[in-house]
Enzyme design. Structure first.
Site, PDB file in Angstrom:
ATOM      1  N   CYS A   1       0.852  -1.202   0.000  1.00 17.43           N
ATOM      2  CA  CYS A   1       0.000   0.000   0.000  1.00 17.43           C
ATOM      3  C   CYS A   1       0.887   1.252   0.000  1.00 17.43           C
ATOM      4  O   CYS A   1       0.597   2.247  -0.659  1.00 17.43           O
ATOM      5  CB  CYS A   1      -0.892   0.037   1.231  1.00 17.43           C
ATOM      6  SG  CYS A   1      -1.853  -1.455   1.539  1.00 17.43           S
TER       7      CYS A   1
ATOM      8  N   HIS B   1       1.009   5.179  -1.474  1.00 19.95           N
ATOM      9  CA  HIS B   1       0.330   6.057  -0.518  1.00 19.95           C
ATOM     10  C   HIS B   1       1.221   6.574   0.602  1.00 19.95           C
ATOM     11  O   HIS B   1       0.769   6.707   1.735  1.00 19.95           O
ATOM     12  CB  HIS B   1      -0.872   5.330   0.076  1.00 19.95           C
ATOM     13  CG  HIS B   1      -1.950   5.003  -0.920  1.00 19.95           C
ATOM     14  ND1 HIS B   1      -2.719   5.971  -1.524  1.00 19.95           N
ATOM     15  CD2 HIS B   1      -2.350   3.824  -1.442  1.00 19.95           C
ATOM     16  CE1 HIS B   1      -3.576   5.385  -2.354  1.00 19.95           C
ATOM     17  NE2 HIS B   1      -3.369   4.080  -2.323  1.00 19.95           N
TER      18      HIS B   1
ATOM     19  N   ARG C   1     -13.010  -0.906  -1.862  1.00 23.59           N
ATOM     20  CA  ARG C   1     -11.747  -0.180  -2.049  1.00 23.59           C
ATOM     21  C   ARG C   1     -10.549  -1.087  -1.724  1.00 23.59           C
ATOM     22  O   ARG C   1      -9.542  -1.099  -2.422  1.00 23.59           O
ATOM     23  CB  ARG C   1     -11.751   1.063  -1.166  1.00 23.59           C
ATOM     24  CG  ARG C   1     -10.556   1.981  -1.273  1.00 23.59           C
ATOM     25  CD  ARG C   1     -10.391   2.616  -2.639  1.00 23.59           C
ATOM     26  NE  ARG C   1      -9.527   1.843  -3.519  1.00 23.59           N
ATOM     27  CZ  ARG C   1      -9.288   2.145  -4.795  1.00 23.59           C
ATOM     28  NH1 ARG C   1      -9.830   3.190  -5.359  1.00 23.59           N
ATOM     29  NH2 ARG C   1      -8.504   1.397  -5.520  1.00 23.59           N
TER      30      ARG C   1
ATOM     31  N   CYS D   1      -7.755  -2.203  -4.566  1.00 21.92           N
ATOM     32  CA  CYS D   1      -6.317  -1.935  -4.444  1.00 21.92           C
ATOM     33  C   CYS D   1      -5.512  -3.230  -4.586  1.00 21.92           C
ATOM     34  O   CYS D   1      -4.511  -3.268  -5.298  1.00 21.92           O
ATOM     35  CB  CYS D   1      -5.998  -1.276  -3.097  1.00 21.92           C
ATOM     36  SG  CYS D   1      -6.275   0.507  -3.077  1.00 21.92           S
TER      37      CYS D   1
END
Lengths: 238, 274
Positions: free
Chosen positions: B183, B187, B231, B235
């Site tokens: 992730c 991010h 979501r 991802c």
């Protein structure tokens, strides 16, 4: 700030947490692959991963198992110290395979297609990609590719004008090939995928993309006349 | 509003012209962000997500399932039937389930335990697809909307909650798969885009609050309300990983981690996103 507050609350509950961790460790939650050498938290994480993807068929589930470099880079949040850098770089360099006929730049037009195409490699029951269709490298997701590229991403550096100055010398071709095949061999714990190592792109596809990046008449290296659009960063030889 | 109006409304909304984003020249990132914010503001005046909230409200309070009961006895953390502000404090540990649950895994728990629905079909149909609607998307939109105006405030007081928080933080940084992604790859930096799409930075609380306070959200590109579970699936799918289980511990741990980073953000749902 929020982290501090979590830590504070954690202190009060440390005994309970430790008992929980101990129980989990004793309950045989350690992984079959690399059970040893993992911290208690990592063993918990691996148990959660196995459970949360329990429905995935074996061939897909294997994607979730970390290899040595993925594990080591995750641990240091992609900031390895000198010793780890050296170890990863050496190991990953040895994992690069070169074509029999040597490194010969491929087809820049095909390379452009692979650089811009994001199709391929997605799995699962809900929306899998067709494995029969050729995969792209999706370079544009993270890189601005050309001086006139208005849709490239910014997770990686801009590659506009990348080949200017580098040319198509063997050392440049080798650098680009290594970079795409296994970025950790150039920059350990790089955030860029190891496209060749994972077999995501073929050796020929990588040579095609290298041609697109390096050839002087490629749109990557066609700088507009002064006054129109500023060119992207020109990257020096490493 | 009748169900048959939904597709028409969705089409009309999709026809609302996007503020022009010139592709010929490289737009400054701030211009793009501004025009997207403006686009959102325009859409909010008639957010189609409200239709999901209305449907979810009906579903929630109507006797359904093999046991013929409504979800009014469902305890979302503040006691049976207490909906106001409940979503803002999720995920949390539930004694009766013996685990930490987010909104959606809790809804599944109540639908199976109270209403008698079978678990597998619920999970299989949790995301709407084409013509098939999802009850969970509507229920999640409704329950979350009952926390509008509340600040996100997970408790993190139970040892299992703390444990799941740490697991979530670890998973956020765990690289795997054929693209070596985590992730954090996308991010953890400021002002980054994947192609044209701006990416939330986990280290920027304002951004995390904005994101976590706006899901479930109406997704213009998909013509439906999507939830945080979607979501999470999306991802991982983009990361070339297999389908992550709906309401699985990995997703709950990640959502708990994210909501702690978003602490204090105001719930304002359903949001509107691309």
């Amino acid at each position: 700030m929020s982290r501090v507050c979590v830590a504070e609350r954690c202190m009060g509950l440390l005994p309970a947490l430790l008992v929980g961790v101990l129980l989990l460790a004793l309950s045989g939650a350690s992984g079959p692959a690399r059970g040893q050498g993992l911290s208690a938290l990592e063993r918990q994480m691996e148990a959660v991963v196995r459970d949360s993807w329990g429905d995935a068929p074996g061939v897909e589930a294997r994607r979730l198992v970390q290899d040595d470099t993925q594990l080591e880079c995750s641990r240091v949040r992609n900031e390895p110290g000198d010793a780890l850098r050296e170890r990863i770089q050496k190991r990953e360099l040895a994992r690069i395979s070169y074509p029999e006929g040597g490194l010969v730049l491929g087809d820049p037009v095909a390379g452009e297609r692979y650089a811009k195409d994001g199709y391929g490699g997605r799995v699962g029951r809900l929306r899998p990609d067709d494995p029969a269709r050729p995969r792209g490298g999706n370079c544009q997701a993270c890189h601005v590719l050309e001086p006139r590229d208005g849709i490239g991403g910014t997770l990686g550096p801009s590659l506009a004008g990348f080949g200017i100055g580098l040319g198509t010398r063997p050392v440049a071709v080798r650098y680009v090939y290594d970079r795409i095949y296994n970025s950790h061999a150039v920059n350990p714990c790089s955030e860029m995928p190891r496209f060749g190592y994972h077999g995501f792109l073929t050796r020929q596809q990588i040579l095609d993309i290298a041609a697109y990046l390096l050839m002087p008449d490629s749109p990557v290296n066609r700088i507009e006349p002064p006054g129109s659009e500023p060119a992207g960063t020109v990257r020096p030889l490493p | 509003m009748s169900k048959s109006l939904l597709p028409i409304l969705a089409v009309v909304l999709l026809l609302v012209p996007l503020p022009s984003i010139g592709l010929a020249q490289t737009p400054a990132a701030s211009d793009v962000a501004d025009s997207i914010a403006e686009y959102r503001r325009m859409l909010r005046e008639g957010n189609p997500g409200e239709l999901w909230v209305a449907r979810g409200k009906r579903l929630y309070h109507t006797p359904r399932g093999p046991n013929g009961v409504s979800l009014d006895a469902c305890d979302l953390g503040l006691g049976p039937g207490e909906l106001e502000g409940a979503f803002a404090a999720l995920p949390r540990y539930f004694e009766d389930a013996g685990r930490v649950q987010d909104l959606e895994s809790r809804l599944v728990f109540c639908m199976t335990h109270l209403q008698g629905f079978a678990r597998e079909p619920l999970l299989r149909e949790a995301f709407s697809s084409g013509e098939r609607e999802s009850d969970l998307e509507a229920l999640a939109a409704y329950v979350a909307s009952r926390s509008n105006g509340y600040p996100l405030a997970v408790e993190l007081s139970h040892p299992r909650e703390l444990e799941m928080y740490r697991i979530g933080e670890g998973l956020f940084h765990r690289r795997s798969g054929p693209l070596d992604l985590s992730c954090a790859t996308c991010h953890s930096r400021e002002q980054r885009r994947i192609r044209m799409h701006g990416l939330m930075n986990i280290h920027n609380p304002a951004q995390v609050r904005d994101v976590m306070g706006s899901w479930p959200t109406y997704r213009v590109s998909q013509g439906t309300v999507r939830t945080l579970q979607h979501r999470m699936w999306d991802c991982h799918w983009q990361m070339r990983l297999p389908d992550v289980g709906y309401g699985s511990d990995a997703t709950v741990a990640l959502i708990l981690f994210l909501n702690e980073q978003a602490r204090g953000g105001e719930v304002d749902v359903p949001g509107v996103r691309r």
